[in-house]
Design a protein around this motif. Sequence first.
Motif, mmCIF file in Angstrom:
data_model
loop_
_atom_site.group_PDB
_atom_site.id
_atom_site.type_symbol
_atom_site.label_atom_id
_atom_site.label_comp_id
_atom_site.label_asym_id
_atom_site.label_seq_id
_atom_site.Cartn_x
_atom_site.Cartn_y
_atom_site.Cartn_z
ATOM 1 N N ILE A 5 -4.762 4.455 -1.096
ATOM 2 C CA ILE A 5 -3.563 4.871 -0.369
ATOM 3 C C ILE A 5 -2.394 5.093 -1.323
ATOM 4 O O ILE A 5 -2.390 4.617 -2.455
ATOM 5 N N ASP A 6 -1.394 5.819 -0.862
ATOM 6 C CA ASP A 6 -0.154 6.037 -1.604
ATOM 7 C C ASP A 6 0.972 5.277 -0.907
ATOM 8 O O ASP A 6 1.000 5.199 0.327
ATOM 9 N N ILE A 7 1.885 4.736 -1.698
ATOM 10 C CA ILE A 7 3.001 3.944 -1.176
ATOM 11 C C ILE A 7 4.301 4.526 -1.722
ATOM 12 O O ILE A 7 4.484 4.603 -2.944
ATOM 13 N N ASP A 8 5.221 4.925 -0.823
ATOM 14 C CA ASP A 8 6.481 5.519 -1.265
ATOM 15 C C ASP A 8 7.506 4.443 -1.639
ATOM 16 O O ASP A 8 7.278 3.256 -1.441
ATOM 17 N N ILE A 9 8.634 4.876 -2.165
ATOM 18 C CA ILE A 9 9.647 3.946 -2.691
ATOM 19 C C ILE A 9 10.199 3.018 -1.613
ATOM 20 O O ILE A 9 10.467 1.838 -1.885
ATOM 21 N N LEU A 10 10.363 3.498 -0.405
ATOM 22 C CA LEU A 10 10.897 2.633 0.651
ATOM 23 C C LEU A 10 9.946 1.481 0.958
ATOM 24 O O LEU A 10 10.361 0.338 1.136
ATOM 25 N N ARG A 11 8.665 1.792 0.991
ATOM 26 C CA ARG A 11 7.669 0.741 1.227
ATOM 27 C C ARG A 11 7.558 -0.182 0.012
ATOM 28 O O ARG A 11 7.405 -1.396 0.176
ATOM 29 N N VAL A 12 7.658 0.371 -1.203
ATOM 30 C CA VAL A 12 7.655 -0.457 -2.425
ATOM 31 C C VAL A 12 8.763 -1.502 -2.335
ATOM 32 O O VAL A 12 8.550 -2.687 -2.616
ATOM 33 N N MET A 13 9.947 -1.087 -1.887
ATOM 34 C CA MET A 13 11.086 -2.017 -1.815
ATOM 35 C C MET A 13 10.908 -3.062 -0.720
ATOM 36 O O MET A 13 11.522 -4.115 -0.775
ATOM 37 N N GLU A 14 10.074 -2.794 0.263
ATOM 38 C CA GLU A 14 9.733 -3.822 1.245
ATOM 39 C C GLU A 14 8.748 -4.829 0.654
ATOM 40 O O GLU A 14 8.747 -6.001 1.015
ATOM 41 N N GLU A 71 -8.286 3.584 2.028
ATOM 42 C CA GLU A 71 -8.846 2.790 0.927
ATOM 43 C C GLU A 71 -9.989 3.557 0.275
ATOM 44 O O GLU A 71 -10.556 4.466 0.861
ATOM 45 N N VAL A 72 -10.337 3.172 -0.949
ATOM 46 C CA VAL A 72 -11.504 3.765 -1.583
ATOM 47 C C VAL A 72 -12.739 3.265 -0.858
ATOM 48 O O VAL A 72 -12.901 2.074 -0.638
ATOM 49 N N THR A 73 -13.556 4.180 -0.469
ATOM 50 C CA THR A 73 -14.816 3.831 0.178
ATOM 51 C C THR A 73 -15.912 4.641 -0.478
ATOM 52 O O THR A 73 -15.681 5.739 -0.968
ATOM 53 N N SER A 74 -17.081 4.108 -0.497
ATOM 54 C CA SER A 74 -18.216 4.807 -1.087
ATOM 55 C C SER A 74 -19.057 5.404 0.023
ATOM 56 O O SER A 74 -19.370 4.741 0.995
#
Length: 160
Positions: A16-25, A2-5
């Motif tokens: 964070i980054d989310i790939d296509i498989l996780r997007v479809m979940e 996560e973005v933290t200061s």
Amino acid sequence: MEVTSDNQTGETQPGIDIDILRVMEMIPHRYPMLMIDRVTNVVANVSAVGVKNVTINEHFFQGHFPQRPVMPGVLIVEAMAQTAGVLVVHTLGSDAEGKLVYFMSIDDARFRRPVTPGDTVHIHVTKLQHRRNVWKFKGEAKVNGVLCAEATFAAMILTE
């Protein structure tokens, strides 16, 4: 991550980054209506960036328009909504996965530059407001940093 200061330097870390498989979940959309390929820089309850790699193989280019293919503006707005949907699920947690989300309003939509095959669209969404199950966002679609489309939209996530 996560973005933290960092309190000492004031610098922020990317989301964070989310790939296509996780997007479809996370969201219920599937071909031919899944309009994002991945989501990057997701910061819970704040913002996210959807990525759409536009290819000539998209089903809508058969009729929009065969001599000069242009991605329909309504599908760019749909990509904004799907990116926002991933942000909402990431914010709310796994209980929200796969829930249906319905547009409530689309305001101030502007289309500034055509999106064509070969373009990589970065869909920036920022949460403006959240009350109960209604969320409001500002979306911007950019290709190579150039604004192609923008809109403010609200959606309701069905919790039943």
